[in-house]
Write a protein that holds these residues in place. Structure first.
Motif, PDB file in Angstrom:
ATOM      1  N   MET A 117       2.527  10.239  -9.892  1.00  0.00           N
ATOM      2  CA  MET A 117       2.761  10.565  -8.486  1.00  0.00           C
ATOM      3  C   MET A 117       3.765   9.567  -7.890  1.00  0.00           C
ATOM      4  N   LEU A 118       4.712  10.092  -7.149  1.00  0.00           N
ATOM      5  CA  LEU A 118       5.727   9.240  -6.543  1.00  0.00           C
ATOM      6  C   LEU A 118       5.738   9.511  -5.035  1.00  0.00           C
ATOM      7  N   HIS A 119       5.738   8.434  -4.236  1.00  0.00           N
ATOM      8  CA  HIS A 119       5.839   8.627  -2.792  1.00  0.00           C
ATOM      9  C   HIS A 119       7.168   8.053  -2.318  1.00  0.00           C
ATOM     10  N   THR A 120       8.018   8.944  -1.791  1.00  0.00           N
ATOM     11  CA  THR A 120       9.303   8.483  -1.267  1.00  0.00           C
ATOM     12  C   THR A 120       9.246   8.467   0.262  1.00  0.00           C
TER      13      THR A 120
ATOM     14  N   SER B  39       1.551   3.142 -11.136  1.00  0.00           N
ATOM     15  CA  SER B  39       1.859   1.813 -11.683  1.00  0.00           C
ATOM     16  C   SER B  39       1.850   0.755 -10.593  1.00  0.00           C
ATOM     17  N   GLY B  40       2.121   1.166  -9.369  1.00  0.00           N
ATOM     18  CA  GLY B  40       2.215   0.209  -8.264  1.00  0.00           C
ATOM     19  C   GLY B  40       3.629  -0.344  -8.099  1.00  0.00           C
ATOM     20  N   ALA B  41       4.588   0.144  -8.897  1.00  0.00           N
ATOM     21  CA  ALA B  41       5.965  -0.358  -8.798  1.00  0.00           C
ATOM     22  C   ALA B  41       6.624   0.172  -7.517  1.00  0.00           C
TER      23      ALA B  41
ATOM     24  N   PRO C 115       2.057   8.034 -15.559  1.00  0.00           N
ATOM     25  CA  PRO C 115       0.936   8.985 -15.648  1.00  0.00           C
ATOM     26  C   PRO C 115      -0.345   8.500 -14.964  1.00  0.00           C
ATOM     27  N   ASP C 116      -1.179   9.465 -14.603  1.00  0.00           N
ATOM     28  CA  ASP C 116      -2.505   9.161 -14.056  1.00  0.00           C
ATOM     29  C   ASP C 116      -3.316   8.377 -15.066  1.00  0.00           C
TER      30      ASP C 116
ATOM     31  N   CYS D  82      -8.903  11.415  -1.689  1.00  0.00           N
ATOM     32  CA  CYS D  82      -8.125  10.306  -2.273  1.00  0.00           C
ATOM     33  C   CYS D  82      -7.266  10.775  -3.443  1.00  0.00           C
ATOM     34  N   GLN D  83      -7.619  11.889  -4.038  1.00  0.00           N
ATOM     35  CA  GLN D  83      -6.987  12.267  -5.312  1.00  0.00           C
ATOM     36  C   GLN D  83      -5.463  12.336  -5.222  1.00  0.00           C
ATOM     37  N   ASN D  84      -4.965  12.934  -4.158  1.00  0.00           N
ATOM     38  CA  ASN D  84      -3.513  13.076  -4.039  1.00  0.00           C
ATOM     39  C   ASN D  84      -2.902  12.153  -2.989  1.00  0.00           C
ATOM     40  N   CYS D  85      -3.601  11.081  -2.680  1.00  0.00           N
ATOM     41  CA  CYS D  85      -3.111  10.167  -1.638  1.00  0.00           C
ATOM     42  C   CYS D  85      -2.344   9.007  -2.267  1.00  0.00           C
ATOM     43  N   PHE D  86      -1.164   8.733  -1.755  1.00  0.00           N
ATOM     44  CA  PHE D  86      -0.349   7.658  -2.343  1.00  0.00           C
ATOM     45  C   PHE D  86      -0.894   6.269  -2.044  1.00  0.00           C
ATOM     46  N   ALA D  87      -1.802   6.164  -1.064  1.00  0.00           N
ATOM     47  CA  ALA D  87      -2.290   4.842  -0.655  1.00  0.00           C
ATOM     48  C   ALA D  87      -3.590   4.441  -1.348  1.00  0.00           C
TER      49      ALA D  87
END
Lengths: 453, 54
Positions: free
Chosen positions: A1-4, A18-20, A76-77, A401-406
């Motif tokens: 998952m990527l949050h832009t 990954s937290g990157a 990946p998850d 929470c499943q699809n939350c970027f935070a």
């Protein structure tokens, strides 16, 4: 998952699993928004439709693909196997040394200190017994915490002093260490108390809302008069001592529906000389006149962005100013277990009321159906099931929470808020709290990117 | 890289001290009304950094 996301002209992406954190030029940002994993080594044809030079697109994509291969983009998850041990060590207690208060604040969740009970001060013997309880239940954990809370804990100074002295002695005997924290409204701070608190407390939380008009509107003495005028000289004195000695403290305010321009309160506190500042949204039922409501969110988002952009400017020019909710340590932050498990209420963190009753956290104090036992007899029969429920509540058990970027930053949010404002269901998330958390995280990451320039 | 600056490369796969429980509990620092897990530091990493800086 990527949050832009974009803040203050910065184009950023958080790789959730990954937290990157990546800072992009606009080209890479635009490309990234069009990508879905799995990525191919070849540049996808669709990207050439973007209004950029083809060679530039190809180069930017190859850079993105390199991050993908390093598992720093669209990583990946993963599932963390949480420890299954049945004994949950306790490492922190919130001692409600005073269920009484000398202020009457408009938003108080503690019912002006009474917590829906009666006005009461914790006897020193109860506090000392709580220390025994903590040490006995802490298993191999060495770093323990005790927080003097209320009501107003300075109304129980005899207990604070006795418990601190006893706690230090008992911890040393047990080969452990207790960090003490005290939260105060400052009304009873005199020079002797300031000197004592500075010496004995690991951390101090000093309650003030910001500008005088904002503070005095909410934080009131029962007999009238300005609380701001009374507390600020003492808070300044205490903060100056802590700053000189490099010791921990926060001035901590609350913003409500009445001061959505709260960045002015943060900067007022900064301009008063405070370096460690926390100003947080009020948590109240939706129908309360001071509650943060859905329609206020866009305004609050803008305010957080304004705060982050100004903080970046001030920090870059050398100002020592730290906003608690934008603190995020991307290098030495907590391990993934902590990120998944969340706050620890009801498990590793408990609250103790003046007579010695145990509750999952300070927010549950006074809610009889959440009483877990007491420090004399230990956990009651009903608590086993309840503690198990708290233990098993984490980001994997909360559907939202499943699809939350935070999710790896908030650990699933405040359990007490879920129970209080989402119909008693621990597996739900407190919607307003989540919305604000997401925005604060974006701002915190923006700040990290700006300060890395 | 020309188009991207990666701010942090340490990722969650680093589980050297995972689950030891020595870090601060989340609500003890300043908040008391909102959960903020990621602003807590890993006590072991903190200690390690101090040792490395000696």
């Amino acid at each position: 998952m990527l949050h832009t996301f974009e803040i203050g002209g910065e184009y950023l992406a958080l790789d959730v699993n990954s937290g990157a954190l990546h800072s992009f030029y606009k080209l890479a940002y635009d490309i990234c928004k069009l990508l879905t994993p799995p990525l191919t080594k070849e540049t996808p044809e669709i990207l050439y439709n973007l209004e950029y030079d083809k060679n530039e697109v190809k180069l930017a994509y190859s850079e993105l693909y390199s991050l993908y291969e390093q598992k720093l983009l669209f990583s990946p998850d993963f599932i963390v196997d949480l420890p299954k041990n049945s004994v949950i060590p306790i490492k922190a207690l919130c001692l409600h040394v005073a269920h009484d208060c000398n202020m009457r604040c408009g938003y108080c969740f503690a019912d002006a200190g009474e917590y829906c009970g009666k006005r009461e001060i914790m006897a020193p013997e109860v506090g000392m017994k709580a220390i025994d309880f903590l040490i006995e239940h802490s298993a191999k954990i060495e770093n323990l915490e005790v927080d003097f809370f209320g009501g107003e804990p300075l109304m129980a100074m005899d207990t604070v002093k006795a418990v601190t002295e006893y706690g230090k002695k008992r911890a040393a005997e047990a080969g452990k260490h207790i960090n003490f924290t005290l939260t105060t409204n400052g009304a009873l701070l005199d020079d002797e108390t300031i000197e004592y608190l500075d010496r004995e407390m690991f951390n101090l939380v000093l309650s003030v809302d910001g500008r005088k008009s904002v503070n005095d509107f909410m934080r009131r003495f029962p007999e009238g008069g300005s609380t701001y005028d009374k507390i600020m000289p003492q808070f300044k004195k205490l903060a100056e001592m802590r700053q000189q000695n490099g010791k921990s403290y926060y001035v901590r305010g609350t913003f409500t529906a009445k001061n959505l321009d709260f960045s002015s309160d943060v900067f007022h506190l900064a301009d008063c000389g405070f370096e460690e500042i926390s100003v947080e949204p009020v948590a109240l039922e939706n129908n309360h006149p001071l509650a943060i409501k859905e329609e206020m969110l866009p305004r609050i988002y803008k305010e957080y962005e304004k705060l982050a952009i100004e903080l970046a400017k001030r920090k870059s020019s050398g100002d020592k100013i730290n906003f608690f909710h934008f603190n995020v340590d991307l290098e030495a932050g907590p391990c993934v277990y902590k990120r998944v498990k969340g706050c620890g209420a009801g498990c590793e963190y408990l609250a103790v009321t003046p007579p010695g009753a145990l509750f999952p956290c300070h927010q549950f104090a006074g809610m009889d159906n959440y009483k877990l036992g007491n420090i004399y007899d230990g956990f009651n029969d009903e608590s086993a099931q309840l503690r198990k429920k708290f233990k098993s509540t984490n980001i994997y058990t909360k559907p939202e929470c499943q699809n939350c970027f935070a999710k790896f930053f908030c650990g699933g949010g405040c359990v007490a808020a879920s129970v209080k404002y989402e119909g008693g269901d621990m597996s739900k998330c407190y919607h307003i709290g989540c919305e604000l958390e997401r925005k604060r995280l974006e701002c915190a990451l923006y700040l990290q990117a700006k300060l890395a320039e | 890289m020309k188009n991207i600056k990666t701010i942090n490369k340490k990722t969650y796969s680093d589980t050297t001290f995972a689950g030891c429980g020595e870090c601060r509990s989340s609500c003890q620092s300043a908040c008391k009304t909102s959960c903020t897990v990621a602003n807590q530091q890993c006590e072991n990493k903190k200690r390690l950094n101090k040792d490395n800086n000696k």
